[in-house]
Design a protein around this motif. Structure first.
Motif, PDB file in Angstrom:
ATOM      1  N   GLU A  40       0.819  -1.333  -0.146  1.00 41.35           N
ATOM      2  CA  GLU A  40      -0.179   0.056   0.057  1.00 41.35           C
ATOM      3  C   GLU A  40       1.075   1.237   0.027  1.00 41.35           C
ATOM      4  O   GLU A  40       0.584   2.176  -0.897  1.00 41.35           O
ATOM      5  CB  GLU A  40      -0.993  -0.069   1.281  1.00 41.35           C
ATOM      6  CG  GLU A  40      -2.250  -1.130   1.129  1.00 41.35           C
ATOM      7  CD  GLU A  40      -2.696  -1.197   2.275  1.00 41.35           C
ATOM      8  OE1 GLU A  40      -4.083  -1.537   2.351  1.00 41.35           O
ATOM      9  OE2 GLU A  40      -2.123  -1.090   3.610  1.00 41.35           O
ATOM     10  N   VAL A  41       1.944   1.184   0.918  1.00 43.27           N
ATOM     11  CA  VAL A  41       2.747   2.442   1.047  1.00 43.27           C
ATOM     12  C   VAL A  41       3.415   2.654  -0.316  1.00 43.27           C
ATOM     13  O   VAL A  41       3.624   3.798  -0.912  1.00 43.27           O
ATOM     14  CB  VAL A  41       3.460   2.253   2.311  1.00 43.27           C
ATOM     15  CG1 VAL A  41       4.645   3.460   2.022  1.00 43.27           C
ATOM     16  CG2 VAL A  41       2.731   2.279   3.434  1.00 43.27           C
ATOM     17  N   ALA A 100       2.813   1.829  -3.470  1.00 37.40           N
ATOM     18  CA  ALA A 100       1.899   2.267  -4.558  1.00 37.40           C
ATOM     19  C   ALA A 100       1.548   3.561  -4.330  1.00 37.40           C
ATOM     20  O   ALA A 100       1.432   4.353  -5.203  1.00 37.40           O
ATOM     21  CB  ALA A 100       0.681   1.093  -4.399  1.00 37.40           C
ATOM     22  N   GLU A 101       1.126   3.919  -2.949  1.00 36.91           N
ATOM     23  CA  GLU A 101       0.727   5.326  -2.918  1.00 36.91           C
ATOM     24  C   GLU A 101       1.842   6.282  -3.086  1.00 36.91           C
ATOM     25  O   GLU A 101       1.577   7.589  -3.131  1.00 36.91           O
ATOM     26  CB  GLU A 101       0.501   5.489  -1.401  1.00 36.91           C
ATOM     27  CG  GLU A 101      -1.015   4.782  -0.858  1.00 36.91           C
ATOM     28  CD  GLU A 101      -1.184   4.683   0.524  1.00 36.91           C
ATOM     29  OE1 GLU A 101      -0.465   5.106   1.414  1.00 36.91           O
ATOM     30  OE2 GLU A 101      -2.195   4.160   0.929  1.00 36.91           O
ATOM     31  N   ASN A 102       3.336   5.826  -3.295  1.00 35.63           N
ATOM     32  CA  ASN A 102       4.349   6.718  -3.377  1.00 35.63           C
ATOM     33  C   ASN A 102       4.935   6.523  -4.662  1.00 35.63           C
ATOM     34  O   ASN A 102       5.942   6.880  -4.950  1.00 35.63           O
ATOM     35  CB  ASN A 102       5.626   6.272  -2.390  1.00 35.63           C
ATOM     36  CG  ASN A 102       5.014   7.052  -1.005  1.00 35.63           C
ATOM     37  OD1 ASN A 102       5.529   8.290  -0.684  1.00 35.63           O
ATOM     38  ND2 ASN A 102       4.299   6.496  -0.136  1.00 35.63           N
ATOM     39  N   THR A 140       4.634   1.276  -9.130  1.00 32.10           N
ATOM     40  CA  THR A 140       3.419   0.870  -9.945  1.00 32.10           C
ATOM     41  C   THR A 140       3.410  -0.733 -10.065  1.00 32.10           C
ATOM     42  O   THR A 140       2.483  -1.280 -11.046  1.00 32.10           O
ATOM     43  CB  THR A 140       3.172   1.580 -11.296  1.00 32.10           C
ATOM     44  OG1 THR A 140       4.496   1.511 -12.113  1.00 32.10           O
ATOM     45  CG2 THR A 140       2.880   3.078 -11.028  1.00 32.10           C
ATOM     46  N   ARG A 147      -8.054  -5.262   0.576  1.00 37.86           N
ATOM     47  CA  ARG A 147      -7.015  -4.227   0.587  1.00 37.86           C
ATOM     48  C   ARG A 147      -6.012  -4.453  -0.837  1.00 37.86           C
ATOM     49  O   ARG A 147      -6.015  -3.375  -1.537  1.00 37.86           O
ATOM     50  CB  ARG A 147      -5.849  -4.279   1.540  1.00 37.86           C
ATOM     51  CG  ARG A 147      -6.823  -3.843   3.069  1.00 37.86           C
ATOM     52  CD  ARG A 147      -6.005  -4.242   4.057  1.00 37.86           C
ATOM     53  NE  ARG A 147      -4.581  -3.746   4.294  1.00 37.86           N
ATOM     54  CZ  ARG A 147      -3.503  -4.255   5.203  1.00 37.86           C
ATOM     55  NH1 ARG A 147      -3.880  -5.133   6.013  1.00 37.86           N
ATOM     56  NH2 ARG A 147      -2.296  -3.522   4.870  1.00 37.86           N
ATOM     57  N   ILE A 197      -5.547  -1.677  -3.910  1.00 39.06           N
ATOM     58  CA  ILE A 197      -4.347  -1.252  -4.578  1.00 39.06           C
ATOM     59  C   ILE A 197      -4.228  -1.328  -6.050  1.00 39.06           C
ATOM     60  O   ILE A 197      -3.512  -0.489  -6.943  1.00 39.06           O
ATOM     61  CB  ILE A 197      -3.122  -2.036  -4.044  1.00 39.06           C
ATOM     62  CG1 ILE A 197      -3.047  -1.991  -2.498  1.00 39.06           C
ATOM     63  CG2 ILE A 197      -1.673  -1.659  -4.433  1.00 39.06           C
ATOM     64  CD1 ILE A 197      -2.194  -2.921  -1.819  1.00 39.06           C
ATOM     65  N   ILE A 217      -4.275   1.718  -8.454  1.00 34.20           N
ATOM     66  CA  ILE A 217      -3.256   2.612  -8.661  1.00 34.20           C
ATOM     67  C   ILE A 217      -2.065   1.788  -9.055  1.00 34.20           C
ATOM     68  O   ILE A 217      -0.990   2.233  -9.562  1.00 34.20           O
ATOM     69  CB  ILE A 217      -3.093   3.351  -7.425  1.00 34.20           C
ATOM     70  CG1 ILE A 217      -2.441   2.786  -6.275  1.00 34.20           C
ATOM     71  CG2 ILE A 217      -3.937   4.512  -7.318  1.00 34.20           C
ATOM     72  CD1 ILE A 217      -2.102   3.540  -5.128  1.00 34.20           C
TER      73      ILE A 217
END
Length: 368
Positions: A69-70, A72-74, A77, A93, A97, A100
């Motif tokens: 999660e972290v 991908a959020e940053n 890809t 969850r 993900i 993105i």
């Protein structure tokens, strides 16, 4: 600011050594005709993951959904969770993900596939899975060929689950008595992995990816067999004392812990202000990665930490005691860097004596 101006304990990362390590492993993968997917559970930092991607990595591996999660959020890809996923919460969850990032994860049991089919079907998504093959580490992964075929059949009968391939990890190379045994373990693990790739092909399910993880064999430039398509080393970026012992030099250790001398109670005992909560209590006691003590003093490579309490490291050495004074700062090379990174909120990137930047360890504590 000079790194000696930092409060202690602090986690330091040498910028040049880090980049050299990244480039060296990327070149190794290229020479072995494989893509590189670094395992980022070692450093837990999107900053370093991006460096690895910028220099040629095809994506990254993580150990937990929280790390995925972290990352991908940053902006990362392509993420592989190199672990079995169990439970609806984690599957939900992963579905989130996928909005993105391209994500895949490990399975080794039919029920894991059946659960993924149910959850991903609900969202109209496809789960990308790789089957883990046990290759001698005595951890997770498929052992029997019949169980592997049953798992393939479960995937084939699950329209919302896509078979991406297989993966393995031969962590038992750490305990090899010498480099020859390390090589033999590595080749045997790869051969076993490739055997299961052949079985899946014969079963009409071709592996897109045949992924193999092992740092000791790769930092020692050992052969990768034809048919292995992807490499997943982790420790190589930062290195530590145990991995360095397998190659016979500490020169590639990018990560150190800066600590202060806080007491010299006897003519041989020195106390530092970092203990198990900043170094861990892990040891390597056998094989090519065997390392004395619970940490090595960078500027005194023959000096090792004898023991640790929660907040104290104990060194017994009369010459070291004579050399340092209370208030002096020393750098410690951890025995095992992976758990150490998880103990700090951030690391300090340094160039020579200068602090370049603070790097947040955003995946710290992501255990689920």
């Amino acid at each position: 600011m000079k790194y000696l101006d930092l409060d202690t304990p602090s986690l330091l990362i040498d910028q040049k050594i880090l980049l050299d390590n990244i480039l060296r492993m990327q070149d190794y993968a290229k020479r072995q005709n494989a893509t590189l997917r670094p395992h980022t559970k070692t450093h837990k930092m999107p900053y370093i993951a991006k460096l690895q991607m910028e220099h040629g990595a095809c994506g990254i591996a993580v150990a937990k959904v929280g790390e995925a999660e972290v990352m991908a959020e940053n902006g990362i890809t392509d993420v592989f969770i190199a672990n079995q996923i169990v439970g609806n919460q984690k599957l939900e969850r992963i579905c989130a993900i996928q909005k993105i990032a391209k994500i895949s994860f490990g399975v080794d049991t039919p029920s894991q596939v059946e659960d993924a089919e149910r959850v991903f079907a609900k969202h109209g998504l496809i789960a990308n899975v790789l089957i883990e093959i046990e290759v001698g580490e005595n951890r997770s992964g498929v052992i029997e060929e019949a169980d592997f075929i049953a798992l393939l059949d479960t995937i084939r009968n699950s329209p919302h689950v896509h078979f991406k391939g297989i993966f393995s990890h031969d962590g038992n190379t750490y305990k090899a008595k010498d480099l020859e045994e390390c090589y033999n373990i590595s080749i045997g693990a790869q051969q076993r992995t490739l055997r299961f790739a052949q079985i899946s092909a014969e079963h009409g399910m071709i592996c897109e990816t045949v992924s193999y993880g092992s740092t000791p064999s790769m930092i020692n430039d050992m052969d990768v067999l034809e048919g292995i398509t992807e490499l997943r080393p982790g420790t190589y970026a930062l290195m530590d004392a145990s991995q360095s012992n397998s190659i016979g030099t500490l020169d590639h250790c990018a990560a150190t812990v800066l600590a202060s001398v806080i007491s010299r109670p006897t003519n041989e005992r020195v106390i530092l202000d970092v203990g198990a909560k900043g170094l861990t209590m892990q040891e390597r006691t056998v094989g090519i990665c065997a390392t004395p003590g619970k940490g090595t003093i960078l500027d005194f490579p023959g000096i090792h930490i004898h023991s640790v309490f929660d907040e104290h490291a104990i060194v017994y050495d009369s010459k070291f005691q004579e050399t340092v004074q209370v208030g002096d700062k020393v750098r410690i090379i951890p025995v095992h860097i992976c758990p150490v990174c998880n103990l700090y909120d951030s690391a300090w990137l340094i160039s020579g004596d200068e602090v370049v930047m603070e790097i947040p360890i955003l995946c710290r504590g992501k255990l689920t």
